[in-house]
Design a protein around this motif. Structure first.
Motif, PDB file in Angstrom:
ATOM      1  N   UNK A  93     -14.749   7.323   0.420  1.00 47.88           N
ATOM      2  CA  UNK A  93     -15.651   7.365   1.664  1.00 47.88           C
ATOM      3  C   UNK A  93     -15.795   6.035   2.536  1.00 47.88           C
ATOM      4  N   UNK A  94     -14.890   4.859   2.060  1.00 46.59           N
ATOM      5  CA  UNK A  94     -14.904   3.772   2.725  1.00 46.59           C
ATOM      6  C   UNK A  94     -13.693   3.802   3.460  1.00 46.59           C
ATOM      7  N   UNK A  95     -13.387   2.569   4.521  1.00 43.70           N
ATOM      8  CA  UNK A  95     -12.157   2.619   5.054  1.00 43.70           C
ATOM      9  C   UNK A  95     -11.886   1.390   5.353  1.00 43.70           C
ATOM     10  N   UNK A  96     -10.688   0.832   5.687  1.00 41.77           N
ATOM     11  CA  UNK A  96     -10.188  -0.515   5.514  1.00 41.77           C
ATOM     12  C   UNK A  96      -9.365  -0.711   6.975  1.00 41.77           C
ATOM     13  N   UNK A  97      -9.703  -1.455   7.506  1.00 47.44           N
ATOM     14  CA  UNK A  97      -8.728  -1.622   8.853  1.00 47.44           C
ATOM     15  C   UNK A  97      -7.363  -2.486   8.562  1.00 47.44           C
ATOM     16  N   UNK A  98      -6.352  -1.824   8.992  1.00 47.64           N
ATOM     17  CA  UNK A  98      -5.174  -2.352   8.449  1.00 47.64           C
ATOM     18  C   UNK A  98      -4.414  -3.353   9.230  1.00 47.64           C
ATOM     19  N   UNK A  99      -3.828  -4.264   8.818  1.00 44.85           N
ATOM     20  CA  UNK A  99      -3.223  -5.482   9.312  1.00 44.85           C
ATOM     21  C   UNK A  99      -1.886  -5.654   9.127  1.00 44.85           C
ATOM     22  N   UNK A 100      -1.031  -6.095   9.809  1.00 44.72           N
ATOM     23  CA  UNK A 100       0.571  -6.284   9.479  1.00 44.72           C
ATOM     24  C   UNK A 100       0.630  -7.001   8.187  1.00 44.72           C
ATOM     25  N   UNK A 101       1.322  -6.523   7.334  1.00 45.24           N
ATOM     26  CA  UNK A 101       1.641  -7.176   6.068  1.00 45.24           C
ATOM     27  C   UNK A 101       0.828  -6.822   4.940  1.00 45.24           C
ATOM     28  N   UNK A 102      -0.397  -5.650   5.290  1.00 47.54           N
ATOM     29  CA  UNK A 102      -1.121  -5.128   4.215  1.00 47.54           C
ATOM     30  C   UNK A 102      -0.296  -4.330   3.283  1.00 47.54           C
ATOM     31  N   UNK A 103      -0.613  -4.569   1.961  1.00 46.07           N
ATOM     32  CA  UNK A 103       0.308  -3.642   0.852  1.00 46.07           C
ATOM     33  C   UNK A 103      -0.775  -2.450   0.416  1.00 46.07           C
ATOM     34  N   UNK A 104      -0.355  -1.164   0.733  1.00 45.54           N
ATOM     35  CA  UNK A 104      -0.815  -0.080   0.330  1.00 45.54           C
ATOM     36  C   UNK A 104      -0.384   0.429  -0.887  1.00 45.54           C
ATOM     37  N   UNK A 105      -1.022   0.929  -1.872  1.00 44.59           N
ATOM     38  CA  UNK A 105      -0.505   1.569  -3.180  1.00 44.59           C
ATOM     39  C   UNK A 105      -1.152   2.619  -3.340  1.00 44.59           C
ATOM     40  N   UNK A 106      -0.400   3.820  -3.435  1.00 43.96           N
ATOM     41  CA  UNK A 106      -0.863   5.390  -3.704  1.00 43.96           C
ATOM     42  C   UNK A 106      -0.866   5.709  -5.283  1.00 43.96           C
ATOM     43  N   UNK A 107      -2.050   5.335  -5.804  1.00 43.84           N
ATOM     44  CA  UNK A 107      -2.073   5.583  -7.105  1.00 43.84           C
ATOM     45  C   UNK A 107      -1.937   4.183  -8.150  1.00 43.84           C
ATOM     46  N   UNK A 108      -2.319   4.418  -9.300  1.00 43.53           N
ATOM     47  CA  UNK A 108      -2.288   3.143 -10.096  1.00 43.53           C
ATOM     48  C   UNK A 108      -0.798   2.693 -10.484  1.00 43.53           C
ATOM     49  N   UNK A 109      -1.034   1.463 -11.061  1.00 43.51           N
ATOM     50  CA  UNK A 109       0.217   0.831 -11.524  1.00 43.51           C
ATOM     51  C   UNK A 109       1.234   0.236 -10.432  1.00 43.51           C
ATOM     52  N   UNK A 110       0.897   0.371  -9.113  1.00 46.21           N
ATOM     53  CA  UNK A 110       1.702   0.042  -8.181  1.00 46.21           C
ATOM     54  C   UNK A 110       3.049   0.322  -7.928  1.00 46.21           C
ATOM     55  N   UNK A 111       3.217   1.647  -8.441  1.00 44.97           N
ATOM     56  CA  UNK A 111       4.591   2.284  -8.403  1.00 44.97           C
ATOM     57  C   UNK A 111       4.942   3.018  -7.147  1.00 44.97           C
ATOM     58  N   UNK A 112       4.167   3.358  -6.129  1.00 49.79           N
ATOM     59  CA  UNK A 112       4.276   3.871  -5.005  1.00 49.79           C
ATOM     60  C   UNK A 112       3.808   3.055  -3.934  1.00 49.79           C
ATOM     61  N   UNK A 113       4.426   1.965  -3.436  1.00 52.93           N
ATOM     62  CA  UNK A 113       3.715   1.081  -2.708  1.00 52.93           C
ATOM     63  C   UNK A 113       4.500   0.819  -1.134  1.00 52.93           C
ATOM     64  N   UNK A 114       3.544   0.540  -0.387  1.00 50.34           N
ATOM     65  CA  UNK A 114       4.100   0.436   1.144  1.00 50.34           C
ATOM     66  C   UNK A 114       3.597  -0.870   1.938  1.00 50.34           C
ATOM     67  N   UNK A 115       4.382  -1.348   2.693  1.00 54.00           N
ATOM     68  CA  UNK A 115       3.949  -2.413   3.627  1.00 54.00           C
ATOM     69  C   UNK A 115       3.505  -2.059   4.881  1.00 54.00           C
ATOM     70  N   UNK A 116       2.365  -2.209   5.460  1.00 53.23           N
ATOM     71  CA  UNK A 116       1.765  -1.765   6.803  1.00 53.23           C
ATOM     72  C   UNK A 116       2.355  -2.684   7.786  1.00 53.23           C
ATOM     73  N   UNK A 117       3.109  -2.098   8.971  1.00 53.29           N
ATOM     74  CA  UNK A 117       3.747  -3.063  10.020  1.00 53.29           C
ATOM     75  C   UNK A 117       3.441  -2.383  11.383  1.00 53.29           C
ATOM     76  N   UNK A 118       3.310  -3.348  12.133  1.00 53.60           N
ATOM     77  CA  UNK A 118       2.887  -2.805  13.735  1.00 53.60           C
ATOM     78  C   UNK A 118       3.891  -3.829  14.626  1.00 53.60           C
ATOM     79  N   UNK A 119       4.799  -2.907  15.269  1.00 56.78           N
ATOM     80  CA  UNK A 119       5.467  -3.480  16.108  1.00 56.78           C
ATOM     81  C   UNK A 119       5.410  -3.382  17.710  1.00 56.78           C
TER      82      UNK A 119
END
Length: 250
Positions: free
Chosen positions: A224-250
């Motif tokens: 129910x909460x949301x986070x404002x993304x900034x360049x370099x934020x690390x997003x992990x889908x699920x526990x254990x940091x197995x499926x991770x992404x770096x958010x980038x804006x160009x």
């Protein structure tokens, strides 16, 4: 418990503002399909994918007889008769002098003829006007957001024409706009896992009720909460940091 979106303080059910920082808390409700707790302004249930907007639209009705009859007959007004105004100046009739009478007034002699005007002096030729500067072409800059998969170094472009991007795996109810089913360890990702919202130049991520949660910079994102993304934020889908992404804006 309701988690404060500002300081992550856990507040009791029914609280309207955070006990720690006094930030207004989001209103929560239950999914009419599976009973899961979701935010009142959410579009879909993150647990079962139920369309919450369509359920709210069906609950709203217009009572019969609410529309009042509007008369189309224009009101009648009495127009008073126009009254001709009195003249401002009374005119007097012209009286012609009797024939054979001589006027006592002597007309003045005609004025002497005026001298012809002097020819204008020759003016130097005017300089040509300066050439107008060519306007510079304005280039519109658009921001392009993307997700870099850390485990495989694969770049995923976020669709620019969408304001709401669904992240997850293929399913029959809400197909994902960003499909992560082909990445390793994707079994920990829910079919409807998270959403990224684009509002102007800002991007926000929120968890839609996934089984294993969503993490931003190694911190859990409450439902129910949301986070404002900034360049370099690390997003992990699920526990254990197995499926991770770096958010980038160009």
């Amino acid at each position: 418990m309701i988690v404060c979106p500002n300081c992550s303080h856990q507040n009791p059910e029914g609280a309207v503002q955070c006990e720690a920082c006094y930030t207004p808390l989001p209103a929560m409700t239950s999914c009419p399909s599976c009973g899961a707790t979701v935010q009142s302004d959410a579009s879909f249930c993150g647990q079962c994918g139920f369309n919450l907007k369509s359920a709210n639209t069906q609950e709203i009705g217009i009572p019969q007889g609410a529309m009042a009859e509007t008369s189309t007959t224009a009101p009648e007004f009495e127009v008073p008769d126009l009254v001709e105004p009195d003249p401002l100046i009374e005119t007097e009739p012209m009286v012609s002098p009797p024939s054979g009478s001589e006027s006592s007034e002597v007309s003045p002699p005609p004025p002497p003829p005026a001298a012809p005007p002097a020819p204008p002096a020759a003016e130097p030729p005017a300089a040509p006007p300066p050439a107008a500067p060519t306007p510079a072409q304005t280039q519109l800059q658009t921001q392009t957001a993307s997700l870099l998969h850390i485990q495989t170094n694969t770049m995923l472009e976020i669709p620019q024409h969408l304001t709401l991007v669904h992240i997850g795996k293929p399913n029959d109810r809400i197909p994902p706009d960003v499909d992560v089913s082909g990445f390793p360890d994707s079994e920990i990702v829910s079919r409807v896992h998270a959403d990224i919202r684009a509002e102007g130049d800002a991007f926000y991520i929120e968890d839609t009720g996934s089984s294993n949660g969503t993490y931003v910079n190694n911190l859990p994102l409450p439902l129910g909460n949301r986070h404002r993304l900034r360049t370099g934020d690390r997003i992990s889908l699920g526990k254990g940091d197995k499926v991770s992404f770096l958010f980038q804006v160009s």
